[in-house]
Design an enzyme around this catalytic site. Structure first.
Site, PDB file in Angstrom:
ATOM      1  N   CYS A   7       0.853  -1.181   0.000  1.00 12.90           N
ATOM      2  CA  CYS A   7       0.000   0.000   0.000  1.00 12.90           C
ATOM      3  C   CYS A   7       0.892   1.235   0.000  1.00 12.90           C
ATOM      4  O   CYS A   7       1.833   1.332   0.792  1.00 12.90           O
ATOM      5  CB  CYS A   7      -0.874  -0.039   1.249  1.00 12.90           C
ATOM      6  SG  CYS A   7      -2.149   1.219   1.311  1.00 12.90           S
ATOM      7  N   CYS A   8       0.611   2.158  -0.917  1.00 19.33           N
ATOM      8  CA  CYS A   8       1.395   3.397  -0.955  1.00 19.33           C
ATOM      9  C   CYS A   8       0.451   4.557  -1.231  1.00 19.33           C
ATOM     10  O   CYS A   8      -0.756   4.382  -1.299  1.00 19.33           O
ATOM     11  CB  CYS A   8       2.513   3.316  -1.981  1.00 19.33           C
ATOM     12  SG  CYS A   8       1.960   3.295  -3.676  1.00 19.33           S
ATOM     13  N   SER A   9       1.005   5.723  -1.412  1.00 18.97           N
ATOM     14  CA  SER A   9       0.145   6.901  -1.525  1.00 18.97           C
ATOM     15  C   SER A   9      -0.799   6.811  -2.724  1.00 18.97           C
ATOM     16  O   SER A   9      -1.959   7.147  -2.602  1.00 18.97           O
ATOM     17  CB  SER A   9       0.958   8.185  -1.545  1.00 18.97           C
ATOM     18  OG  SER A   9       1.980   8.114  -2.496  1.00 18.97           O
ATOM     19  N   GLY A  11      -0.448   3.920  -5.196  1.00 18.93           N
ATOM     20  CA  GLY A  11      -0.474   2.564  -5.743  1.00 18.93           C
ATOM     21  C   GLY A  11       0.422   2.387  -6.949  1.00 18.93           C
ATOM     22  O   GLY A  11       0.524   1.299  -7.489  1.00 18.93           O
ATOM     23  N   MET A  39      -3.585   3.995  -0.795  1.00 16.30           N
ATOM     24  CA  MET A  39      -4.045   3.894   0.596  1.00 16.30           C
ATOM     25  C   MET A  39      -5.552   4.066   0.742  1.00 16.30           C
ATOM     26  O   MET A  39      -6.124   3.591   1.712  1.00 16.30           O
ATOM     27  CB  MET A  39      -3.266   4.822   1.518  1.00 16.30           C
ATOM     28  CG  MET A  39      -3.322   6.257   1.245  1.00 16.30           C
ATOM     29  SD  MET A  39      -2.197   7.086   2.420  1.00 16.30           S
ATOM     30  CE  MET A  39      -2.375   8.753   1.839  1.00 16.30           C
TER      31      MET A  39
END
Length: 101
Positions: A7-9, A11, A39
């Site tokens: 999961c990142c800011s 994707g 996220m």
């Protein structure tokens, strides 16, 4: 089959890491499904997967996301910034597999 999501800011930045992890899984003969999401998709994705690793850029979300993970018995952690930056898919895969147990 183990199911891991990153999961990142947005994707996007983790998609290259996901590819490195998939290659590491093939090399190790590990049966895994790995995907990356933004996220905003964390809560809908979490129930379907065994664990979540957060990109270093959103480690500030760990406390919030860990509460949600703990409620479902799903481990949530943060990818080591050095491993992430150097795209060390094998190390990141090992981290996720250790979390799953």
């Amino acid at each position: 089959m183990k199911k891991i999501f990153l999961c990142c800011s947005a994707g996007m930045s983790t998609s290259m890491v996901v590819e490195k992890m998939k290659q590491a899984a093939i090399d190790k003969g590990v049966d895994v499904e790995i995907t990356a999401v933004g996220m905003d998709e964390f809560e809908i994705t979490l129930p379907e997967f065994d664990c979540c690793l957060l990109g270093p850029q959103i480690k500030y979300k760990l406390a919030d996301f860990k509460v949600k993970g703990d409620a479902l018995g799903k481990p949530v952690g943060v990818i080591n910034a050095m491993d992430y930056g150097m795209m060390k898919g094998d190390k990141i895969l090992d981290q996720a597999l250790t979390m799953i147990g």
